[in-house]
Write an enzyme that holds these catalytic residues in place. Structure first.
Site, short mmCIF file in Angstrom:
data_model
loop_
_atom_site.label_atom_id
_atom_site.label_comp_id
_atom_site.label_asym_id
_atom_site.label_seq_id
_atom_site.Cartn_x
_atom_site.Cartn_y
_atom_site.Cartn_z
N GLY A 97 0.83 -1.20 0.00
CA GLY A 97 0.00 0.00 0.00
C GLY A 97 0.86 1.24 0.00
N GLU A 156 0.45 10.88 5.61
CA GLU A 156 0.94 11.45 4.34
C GLU A 156 1.25 10.37 3.32
OE1 GLU A 156 3.96 14.90 5.12
OE2 GLU A 156 4.26 13.29 6.57
N GLY A 196 -2.00 -8.76 5.31
CA GLY A 196 -1.69 -9.23 3.96
C GLY A 196 -1.52 -10.72 3.85
N THR A 197 -1.93 -11.48 4.88
CA THR A 197 -1.73 -12.92 4.82
C THR A 197 -2.93 -13.64 4.22
OG1 THR A 197 -2.62 -13.20 7.05
CG2 THR A 197 -0.24 -12.94 6.85
N SER A 253 0.64 6.56 4.12
CA SER A 253 0.04 5.23 4.29
C SER A 253 -1.33 5.17 3.61
CB SER A 253 -0.09 4.90 5.77
OG SER A 253 -0.84 5.88 6.45
N TYR A 306 4.24 5.36 23.33
CA TYR A 306 5.20 5.35 22.23
C TYR A 306 6.59 5.55 22.78
CZ TYR A 306 4.46 5.62 17.19
OH TYR A 306 4.32 5.33 15.87
N SER A 331 -4.50 3.05 13.97
CA SER A 331 -5.10 3.95 14.94
C SER A 331 -4.74 5.37 14.54
CB SER A 331 -4.55 3.64 16.33
OG SER A 331 -4.90 4.66 17.24
N ASP A 362 -0.05 8.98 12.23
CA ASP A 362 1.12 9.84 11.98
C ASP A 362 1.68 9.63 10.58
OD1 ASP A 362 0.71 10.64 14.50
OD2 ASP A 362 2.57 9.85 15.35
N SER A 363 1.40 8.48 10.00
CA SER A 363 1.95 8.18 8.67
C SER A 363 1.00 8.61 7.56
CB SER A 363 2.18 6.68 8.56
OG SER A 363 0.94 6.01 8.70
#
Lengths: 664, 604
Positions: free
Chosen positions: B182, B252, B315-316, B254, B524, B265, B249-250
């Site tokens: 992705g 941009e 993805g499994t 993901s 975190y 999340s 946070d990803s």
């Protein structure tokens, strides 16, 4: 759980030990008052949550875990929550310390005077102090001193004050509280008091354990307690108690602290203050109740010379490192942590194993004085020895002890004879030299025969006093000695046969000596290694054979164990021969004692150590453990049911260990 | 320099002219605006955005995309050198070596049939390498050293659900291994090709399936193709006045499919929920066929929710192709905020109370002292918007409220959303609670800066690697009563493990609480160290991270809150879900994908 290879396979002689420094030296050269009033600013735990003694109490009383138990108890006994809470507050009041610097300063002053009068020197390993200082700052610290004298915990606090270290809070037995004034003084110097037995009292346990854990978690102060639970009257280490150790480990298991440092401390006395008191106690004269006036009477001891004492602070042992691979902390993930949980079998085994290891670390760093060697030799020669023979054998024994890794404080620069004579002089109440012969001092009874009970008793006092010094070195010899006896008993040199005998004896004596549970193989290997190293035995593929020069060593080692073998045999014999149907447990010791005394007076037993109640109790505990004797509770009383066949066969097996013991 | 090389690299695509007469040579070149044009191949994010130390030795963030872009960060250098003992003279230039890519192991008949079906594909080394990794430290580190291990043999770009159905059918027919791809932001080694895989490995890149298919304003749902990237989804929905509110946070980089596959999340989950709360319907293509529910009812009692086999399947089991998601009107008003606490304990106690009263703002995060100090290092030189935080603090709080020790204080950042009046009311409620725990409001700018840092912090790792500093973040979730103990123990474990493994400078070991729940929080950790003097820094790094995870589990933390398991944390799965639990998952895999077509070997 097998104890790890902490001891096996390494050469004990190569152990590096620190040098000592006499803390009294400075006290003899500068003002005690100024010392007592000096600026005291110890380095503290980095995670310290500052709080006063009173604040501590309210934290404990409000804690989730105590509140939980209060709720439980109130539901069980139908009392109101408030009433139970009130009860908890009273228990805590009775228990809690009130550490005050002022009291410490008072003790610093008075103890300086007392210690200078009593001791020639108080030697402390300063590197250990430095390590401790480091450890205190990093993680909560638990101090675990050996316990041979009342002096121990006063001395600990005194030393920590001297080196500007955080003062400990000390778990003390309730006995002190009855001493007016002194009890409160001790409280103000950091002692907190625990009842000796509170078996089923849930509330007491909750208050007590939460109190200790709160101090530990907050890093309030180093926590000090005696693993052995009580003072050892015999000079041997006692089988460790695990209750408190369990409590101080729990915050680590539950992740409430990152780690806890356990610091074993070995306190050794050249001459024990309570020496003959202990011997009398072992012979059945009850322990004097602690009282202030008794303490004042003890003042006369201030005029005597007690030689020097040594305090060795061992390397801090990290619980985290010990538990690595043994304890899964995630077992606490599924239950709220404030709900009390009985330790799992794994945890209990780990704590027990750790306790044994720590006691062994204490033993390892106990300083042995030349007198210990002399006492060992003199006890093996009850009729006395020529001074020259004693000198010669002491020198031999010194070398053997060193080869086994003894922490021996033997002045190297002085000739052997001088060392011996000054040792004998310090212990002149126990030994005398007359006409070139050294023998035990026995209080003579004017005009009485030597075969009376009283004479026997007096001799026993001397023997047991002397034995308390010999016992200090037993931890060094016990494993090789078990092999020496096993080799004799096995009547064959096959290693597996010898090991079987060794294992049997080790099992019998595991209440008597510190033998880590489950470490039989390591102990055997370690002992074989030592015996091989000193040239007494040769280890072949399948066999363990005595070397040509090994006779003396093995014979010596056998006689080290001899009093214990004889003592256990006497107990077995008593149980087989004398016992009526229902022997009450609390009548056991006096009964065995009089049985033994009769054997001695009739001349069929020479071993006075068999009179020691410590030995008799250990023997009984072993028999119960081996299921040869059963404890049956009936109401308040406990009676002993003896399986005579089992006891008889045990006696026979013990009898085979030494041909000359076979007939009592 | 790197960006120049990448910029010059022509992105080329093979599109088969899928006519029956066409043979393997009759290919035509098309130019596709693929994301890897503008993104780094061996580092985080956009090629034009990176930290660097300029000729004067001052830190600078390049590009134009972020608020920090183009600004000078004068204190970063000192912080960097002080924290890591790293010296700017010791630069380790990244090596670049694409020619070391092994030749593809192609299943010719599969490729033929794919071409015949008209699916875009490529076997260019650049394309294959780009999709051979996520963003774990060891993956990026290896790329920078020019070490390339097993990479996909082929990349395919389906353009719609039916393409995926075709690809999966062909993959089953020809027994090739499919790895869905992705956004490529995985941090669990999930995209790593299993080295033991002998079949041809095909990377199935969903990036062309990026359309919003419909918006249903009556039910407030949107039906979206799963390859869409987070920021595109938000931007496009915003144009219609809506948002999903899902902002990991990803976001941009993901993709929606990736969120579903890892149980993602988002920062604002307190208002919008996590991905499992947001999805209404999922369509996934598996070797057994397509799995989906028959209606879009908001909740069903139809046995175990089949969505929960899909979410977190990593993805499994198959490829998520289309998702119906809840949408919300774009909030009228947004307000940032921040609170300073005297220490971390007080901060956590405040967050716990906020969670207890169920009045958490859209986002509430608490940084520990180390991270607070790090935040200062990223303070730009010219700052009209960024008020001088430290100076302000020193002057205001430390002098006036003496209890605040700059080495203990910590900061919570807040984001409120909703209508203006409610936001202001809400804000007051939260600040009132904070005051009970000794918290002092510290301004909007600091809050906003905190969230901006979330996006640029990932770039900082690349700068570190230029100077012998490696690091990474990892997360967990933990019950409230264990938050403090877990944070302390894990941070200390990291420090101790580094020391024991010969790391010469104390590591950066810091944490923040990023999400609050009724029964616990998400924590975190950031961890980095200077690896000069270590012969195998990645090995050391992995050992320390492993130890840290053990510590997390021992302290009652979960194996993962939202990063997933991948291959990195597989070893703990049995412990995490019990043997029976693992067996259940295995039997699902066994039924859905008996030939292990989706052979990335994650999770199980």
């Amino acid at each position: 759980m097998a104890s790890k290879s902490l001891y096996s396979g390494r050469d004990p002689v190569l152990k590096k030990r620190d040098d000592f420094e006499d803390v009294l030296e400075e006290r003899r050269n500068s003002s005690d008052l100024r010392y007592a009033l000096r600026c005291y600013t110890p380095a503290l735990y980095k995670g310290l949550v500052p709080c006063k003694a009173s604040m501590l109490k309210s934290i404990v009383l409000q804690s989730d875990s105590l509140q939980y138990v209060v709720g439980q108890v109130s539901a069980e006994c139908g009392e109101s929550r408030e009433a139970v809470q009130e009860e908890a507050a009273l228990l805590l009041e009775e228990m809690a310390h009130r550490l005050q610097l002022g009291t410490i300063r008072f003790f610093a002053f008075t103890l300086s005077k007392a210690f200078k009068a009593l001791f020639r020197g108080v030697c402390v390993n300063e590197e250990g102090i430095q390590r401790l200082q480091q450890a205190i700052q990093e993680h909560p610290v638990v101090l675990l001193p050996s316990h041979r004298s009342y002096m121990d915990f006063l001395m600990m606090s005194y030393i920590l004050y001297t080196y500007d270290l955080a003062l400990p809070v000390i778990a003390a037995g309730m006995d002190f509280i009855s001493m007016k004034f002194v009890g409160e003084m001790l409280r103000m110097s950091g002692a907190f008091f625990i009842r000796r037995s509170f078996g089923g009292d849930k509330l007491y346990w909750a208050v007590f354990s939460e109190y200790v854990k709160t101090m530990l978690r907050n890093g309030y102060a180093p926590i000090e307690f005696f693993l052995e639970g009580t003072r050892s009257r015999t000079g041997k280490s006692l089988t460790p108690k695990t209750g408190l150790l369990n409590i101080v480990m729990e915050p680590f298991f539950k992740g409430e602290v990152f780690d806890v440092n356990l610091v074993p401390v070995s306190i050794s006395y050249e001459r024990i203050l309570e020496e003959s008191l202990y011997a009398r106690e072992l012979l059945g004269v009850p322990k004097p109740k602690e009282s202030t006036s008794g303490l004042l009477k003890a003042r006369r001891i201030l005029s005597e010379d007690y030689g020097s004492m040594h305090v060795y602070f061992g390397h801090p042992v990290s619980i985290r490192s010990l538990a690595q691979g043994h304890i899964s902390r995630s077992q606490h993930n599924l239950l709220p942590r404030h709900i009390p949980q009985k330790p799992t079998a794994d945890t209990q085994a780990f704590v027990n194993d750790t306790a044994f290891r720590l006691v062994r670390l204490q033993e390892e760093n106990m300083v042995l004085k030349p007198w210990v060697l002399l006492a060992t030799l003199l006890l093996q020669n009850p009729d006395g020895m020529d001074l020259s023979t004693l000198t010669e054998q002491a020198d031999w024994l010194r070398r053997l002890a060193l080869a086994f890794g003894a922490f021996l404080d033997w002045p190297d620069h002085e000739p052997c004879s001088k060392v011996i004579s000054s040792s004998l002089a310090l212990h002149k109440n126990l030994v005398c030299v007359s006409g070139g012969r050294v023998r035990l001092v026995v209080e003579e009874l004017p005009g009485a025969e030597s075969a009376t009970e009283e004479a026997g008793f007096n001799r026993a006092v001397s023997v047991l006093s002397c034995a308390s010094y010999r016992n200090q070195i037993l931890h060094l010899f016990v494993r090789p000695a078990l092999i020496a006896v096993a080799m004799q008993t096995a009547n064959c040199s096959r290693k597996d046969e010898v090991f079987n005998c060794f294992n049997f004896l080790r099992n019998v004596f595991s209440n008597e000596f510190i033998l880590c549970p489950g470490a039989a193989v390591q102990d055997f290997e370690e002992a074989c290694y030592l015996l091989g190293k000193c040239g007494a035995v040769q280890e072949l593929q399948q066999d363990l054979v005595m070397s040509q020069s090994g006779q003396t060593t093995l014979a010596f080692l056998c006689s080290v164990l001899d009093p214990f073998l004889q003592g256990y045999q006497v107990v077995c014999r008593y149980l087989c021969e004398e016992l009526e149907e229902n022997l009450l447990e609390n009548k056991f010791v006096p009964a065995v004692r009089s049985f033994t005394l009769q054997l001695i007076l009739s001349g069929s037993l020479k071993c006075y150590e068999a009179l020691s109640s410590d030995l008799q109790k250990n023997a009984l505990a072993a028999l119960i453990r081996l299921k040869a004797v059963r404890r049956v509770k009936a109401g308040d009383q406990v009676t002993l049911k003896v399986n005579k066949i089992a006891v008889n066969s045990l006696e026979d097996t013990l009898g085979k260990t030494n041909p000359c013991l076979r007939r009592l | 320099m790197l960006s120049v090389i990448l910029g010059n690299r022509m992105k080329q695509m093979f599109i088969s002219l899928s006519l029956s007469l066409s043979l393997s040579l009759s290919l035509s070149y098309f130019f596709f605006p693929f994301r890897h044009d503008i993104m780094k191949w061996n580092g985080w994010g956009y090629s034009d955005s990176r930290f660097l130390f300029n000729k004067k030795g001052q830190a600078e963030f390049t590009g134009k995309r972020y608020r920090l872009s183009g600004l000078i960060l004068p204190s970063l250098k000192d912080w960097f050198e002080g924290t890591f003992g790293a010296n700017l003279q010791h630069k380790s230039p990244p090596a670049l070596n694409v020619s070391a890519v092994p030749p593809p192991n192609l299943n010719e008949s599969f490729v033929e049939e794919l071409k015949a079906a008209g699916v875009a594909l490529s076997q260019e080394p650049e394309d294959r390498v780009f999709r051979s990794h996520g963003h774990c430290l060891h993956e990026i580190f290896a790329l920078r050293e020019g070490r390339i291990s097993r990479v996909p043999d082929l990349v395919v770009w389906p353009s719609c659900h039916n393409d995926v159905v075709k690809i999966v059918e062909l993959a089953c027919k020809h027994n090739v291994c499919l790895i869905p791809y992705g956004g490529g932001t995985s941090v669990s080694s999930a995209l790593e090709c299993p080295p033991e895989e002998t079949r041809s490995i095909v990377s199935l890149d969903t990036s062309q399936m990026n359309r919003i298919l419909w918006i249903d304003e009556k039910n407030l749902t949107a039906h979206v193709e799963a390859g869409i990237i987070g920021q595109d989804l938000e931007r496009q929905l915003n144009e219609s006045g809506y948002c999903t509110g899902h902002e990991p946070d990803s976001m941009e980089f993901s993709s929606l499919g990736g969120w579903v596959a890892t149980r993602a999340s988002g920062m604002k989950k307190n208002i919008y929920g996590n991905i499992e709360d947001l999805v209404v319907h999922i369509k996934m293509v598996t070797p057994r066929g397509v799995i989906e529910k028959s209606c879009q009812g908001p909740r069903m009692s139809t046995g175990p929710d089949i969505h929960h086999f899909i979410m977190g399947s990593e993805g499994t089991l198959g490829v998520v192709t289309e998702v119906t998601m809840k949408i919300r009107p774009v909030p009228e008003y947004q307000k940032y905020g921040s609170i300073v606490f005297p220490n971390f304990q007080q901060g956590v106690a405040c967050l716990r109370e906020v969670a207890k009263q169920r009045c958490a703002p859209a986002s509430i995060r608490l940084m520990d002292n180390e991270q607070f100090q790090f935040g200062h290092a990223l303070k730009p030189q010219v700052s009209s918007i960024f008020t001088s935080f430290l100076d302000g603090l020193k002057k205001f709080y430390i002098t006036k409220f003496k209890g605040f020790d700059p080495h203990h204080l910590c900061v919570a950042t807040l984001l409120f959303e909703g209508d203006r009046e409610k936001v202001l009311q809400h804000e007051k409620q939260v600040y009132d609670i904070a005051a009970k725990f000794g918290g002092l409001a510290a301004g909007e700018d600091n809050g906003q800066r905190g969230y901006m840092l979330t996006f640029v912090i990932a770039y900082l790792r690349d700068l570190g690697m230029d100077y012998y500093v490696i690091g990474e973040s990892f997360e967990t979730s933990v019950p409230w009563d264990r938050v403090l103990d877990l944070c302390r123990n894990v941070k200390e474990r990291i420090v101790r493990e580094c020391k024991e493994r010969g790391v010469q400078f104390p590591p950066l070991s810091t944490c923040r609480v990023t999400q609050t729940y009724d029964a616990g929080a998400c924590v975190y950790f950031y961890f980095a160290f200077n690896y000069r003097g270590l012969s195998d820094p990645i090995h050391v790094y992995e050992n320390v991270e492993h130890a840290a995870r053990e510590e997390i589990l021992a302290n009652g933390g979960s194996l993962s809150h939202h990063h997933g398991v991948g291959k990195l944390r597989k070893e703990w799965m049995k412990e995490a879900v019990s043997t029976v639990g693992l067996g259940m998952l295995k039997s699902v895999k066994e039924y859905v994908d008996p030939s292990n077509i989706f052979g990335n070997r994650n999770l199980l």
